[in-house]
Design an enzyme around this catalytic site. Structure first.
Site, PDB file in Angstrom:
ATOM      1  N   CYS A  93      19.197 152.074 100.730  1.00 15.74           N
ATOM      2  CA  CYS A  93      17.795 152.107 100.320  1.00 15.74           C
ATOM      3  C   CYS A  93      17.236 153.516 100.300  1.00 15.74           C
ATOM      4  CB  CYS A  93      16.971 151.236 101.252  1.00 15.74           C
ATOM      5  SG  CYS A  93      16.979 151.814 102.974  1.00 15.74           S
TER       6      CYS A  93
ATOM      7  N   CYS B  64      17.810 156.608 104.951  1.00 16.28           N
ATOM      8  CA  CYS B  64      18.364 157.646 105.826  1.00 16.28           C
ATOM      9  C   CYS B  64      17.995 159.032 105.321  1.00 16.28           C
ATOM     10  CB  CYS B  64      19.879 157.475 105.937  1.00 16.28           C
ATOM     11  SG  CYS B  64      20.363 156.001 106.862  1.00 16.28           S
TER      12      CYS B  64
ATOM     13  N   CYS C 167      24.821 151.362 107.087  1.00 12.61           N
ATOM     14  CA  CYS C 167      25.612 150.945 105.927  1.00 12.61           C
ATOM     15  C   CYS C 167      26.841 151.819 105.737  1.00 12.61           C
ATOM     16  CB  CYS C 167      24.743 150.965 104.668  1.00 12.61           C
ATOM     17  SG  CYS C 167      23.303 149.876 104.749  1.00 12.61           S
TER      18      CYS C 167
ATOM     19  N   CYS D 123      19.559 152.276 111.557  1.00 10.87           N
ATOM     20  CA  CYS D 123      18.885 151.796 110.348  1.00 10.87           C
ATOM     21  C   CYS D 123      17.405 152.128 110.441  1.00 10.87           C
ATOM     22  CB  CYS D 123      19.107 150.299 110.176  1.00 10.87           C
ATOM     23  SG  CYS D 123      18.536 149.627 108.609  1.00 10.87           S
TER      24      CYS D 123
ATOM     25  N   HIS E 275      19.770 148.957 126.966  1.00 10.22           N
ATOM     26  CA  HIS E 275      19.354 148.174 128.140  1.00 10.22           C
ATOM     27  C   HIS E 275      19.330 149.019 129.412  1.00 10.22           C
ATOM     28  CE1 HIS E 275      18.931 144.712 130.806  1.00 10.22           C
ATOM     29  NE2 HIS E 275      19.955 145.174 131.506  1.00 10.22           N
TER      30      HIS E 275
ATOM     31  N   CYS F 141      16.210 151.153 129.290  1.00  9.85           N
ATOM     32  CA  CYS F 141      14.980 150.515 128.802  1.00  9.85           C
ATOM     33  C   CYS F 141      13.880 150.524 129.881  1.00  9.85           C
ATOM     34  CB  CYS F 141      15.279 149.072 128.385  1.00  9.85           C
ATOM     35  SG  CYS F 141      13.820 148.209 127.719  1.00  9.85           S
TER      36      CYS F 141
ATOM     37  N   CYS G  89      10.587 141.587 129.478  1.00  6.59           N
ATOM     38  CA  CYS G  89      11.866 141.783 128.788  1.00  6.59           C
ATOM     39  C   CYS G  89      11.973 140.863 127.566  1.00  6.59           C
ATOM     40  CB  CYS G  89      13.013 141.489 129.757  1.00  6.59           C
ATOM     41  SG  CYS G  89      14.646 141.599 129.006  1.00  6.59           S
TER      42      CYS G  89
ATOM     43  N   CYS H 159      16.588 140.369 121.744  1.00  7.56           N
ATOM     44  CA  CYS H 159      16.872 141.788 121.958  1.00  7.56           C
ATOM     45  C   CYS H 159      18.370 142.012 122.179  1.00  7.56           C
ATOM     46  CB  CYS H 159      16.087 142.314 123.156  1.00  7.56           C
ATOM     47  SG  CYS H 159      16.274 144.093 123.397  1.00  7.56           S
TER      48      CYS H 159
ATOM     49  N   CYS I 249      17.735 155.693 122.058  1.00  2.00           N
ATOM     50  CA  CYS I 249      16.373 155.349 121.591  1.00  2.00           C
ATOM     51  C   CYS I 249      15.342 155.298 122.719  1.00  2.00           C
ATOM     52  CB  CYS I 249      16.385 154.015 120.848  1.00  2.00           C
ATOM     53  SG  CYS I 249      17.298 154.035 119.286  1.00  2.00           S
TER      54      CYS I 249
ATOM     55  N   CYS J 147      11.225 150.735 118.789  1.00  2.00           N
ATOM     56  CA  CYS J 147      11.142 149.294 118.514  1.00  2.00           C
ATOM     57  C   CYS J 147      10.561 148.509 119.682  1.00  2.00           C
ATOM     58  CB  CYS J 147      12.530 148.769 118.145  1.00  2.00           C
ATOM     59  SG  CYS J 147      13.204 149.484 116.622  1.00  2.00           S
TER      60      CYS J 147
ATOM     61  N   CYS K  11      15.283 145.041 120.155  1.00  2.00           N
ATOM     62  CA  CYS K  11      16.316 145.913 119.592  1.00  2.00           C
ATOM     63  C   CYS K  11      17.230 145.078 118.706  1.00  2.00           C
ATOM     64  CB  CYS K  11      17.113 146.566 120.718  1.00  2.00           C
ATOM     65  SG  CYS K  11      18.581 147.467 120.160  1.00  2.00           S
TER      66      CYS K  11
ATOM     67  N   CYS L 148      21.096 148.129 115.640  1.00  2.00           N
ATOM     68  CA  CYS L 148      21.481 148.740 114.358  1.00  2.00           C
ATOM     69  C   CYS L 148      22.464 149.893 114.487  1.00  2.00           C
ATOM     70  CB  CYS L 148      20.236 149.180 113.587  1.00  2.00           C
ATOM     71  SG  CYS L 148      19.331 150.559 114.347  1.00  2.00           S
TER      72      CYS L 148
END
Length: 311
Positions: free
Chosen positions: A55, A58, A156, A192, A229, A232, A256, A262, A271, A283, A290, A293
């Site tokens: 798409c 990126c 991808c 992603c 995790h 997190c 959670c 998740c 992340c 996210c 999550c 991705c």
């Protein structure tokens, strides 16, 4: 009207004009037309960026990043214009049509470039994706053989992503390197989309120190060494058995998200620490589980994304 007057009327500075000329010439593969004071460009590592089934998210993610205080947060404009030489990129290059495809062919002939691949390549049938009148698979094989190293960016290009369960059976770069027995250094930067810091940090590491330490899925350990995790901020709720079941219950607002699908417990990514959008949020920070991705099993092996998998 003189050129200077035209630029002044359009509020374009001399520096802006020089940057525009440099970028346009590089995109057209015409660096040799530049005057001697641009000779430094010849020493820049060349980059060829191919687009597959994707798409362009990126590219958008990488190009829209802002400069930050860390070494892997440079200004994208500075990297593109001053650090590397973009030989081919369908989105940002000035050339189009036959001129653009000729620039790609010449770059492949010269070899020695960093090949960046965004998007999956159809594995079911080459006819699913033609670019410039040629199957992308054939272009990729030619480009990969002459590349110094390959970066697969995004879910991808790395493992097939959302295109893998489609009729085209999109697969990642490594699948085709093994199919054609091409032995080149490969770095997978999933996600992603891919995160700008992952891309620029890996590029800078490669240019200064070589290929970074990779895990078994060829991801840089620097960015993909721990699970979501484990880092997190909601982990203490998981440890104490507090889970979100009802989105409308304010008492469960930051519980959670395990039972909401998740995938943080099987997903390796930084992340939780670096967040997204230049540190604005991520996210789970906006109550979205999550999706995993950055994992090779994304998307078919981790769906449904908003429900707990029965297995």
């Amino acid at each position: 009207m003189e050129l200077g007057d035209v630029l002044k009327a359009r509020m374009i500075t001399r520096r802006d004009f020089i940057k525009m000329v440099t970028a346009a010439a590089a995109a057209l593969g015409l660096s040799e037309i530049l005057p001697p004071n641009f000779a430094q460009a010849a020493a820049k590592p060349p980059v060829v960026w191919l687009h597959g089934q994707e798409c362009t998210g990126c590219s958008e993610s990488v190009l829209s990043g802002l400069a930050g205080p860390c070494w892997d947060q440079p200004n994208p404009v500075d990297v593109i214009l001053d650090v590397v030489e973009i030989k081919y990129h369908e989105t940002i290059m000035a050339a189009a049509g036959e001129v653009a495809e000729h620039a790609l062919e010449e770059a492949i002939k010269q070899g020695g470039y960093v090949l960046v691949v965004e998007g999956s390549i159809p594995a079911a049938d080459k006819r699913f994706l033609y670019v410039g009148g040629k199957p992308l698979e054939a272009t990729f094989v030619d480009a990969a053989k002459n590349a110094a190293a390959i970066l697969a960016v995004g879910a991808c290009a790395t493992y097939g992503g959302i295109n893998r369960p489609t009729p085209s059976k999109g697969r990642g770069v490594d699948y085709f390197l093994q199919k054609y027995k091409i032995n080149k250094p490969l770095i997978n930067l999933p996600g992603c989309p891919v995160r700008p810091e992952w891309f620029f940090g890996t590029v800078i590491h490669y240019l200064t120190k070589g290929v970074p330490q990779l895990d078994r899925f060829k991801r840089p350990v620097l960015y993909f060494g721990k699970t979501v995790h484990s880092e997190c901020p909601r982990k203490h709720h998981y440890d104490e058995g507090r889970f979100l079941f009802d989105w409308n219950d304010p008492k469960q607002a930051d519980y959670c998200l395990f039972f909401k699908g998740c995938k943080g417990y099987v997903t390796f990514s930084d992340c939780p620490n670096l967040l997204w959008n230049d540190g604005a949020n991520w996210c789970i920070g906006v109550n979205a589980p999550c999706s995993g991705c950055t994992e090779p099993s994304f998307y078919p092996g981790l769906s449904p994304l908003f429900k707990l998998r029965e297995d």
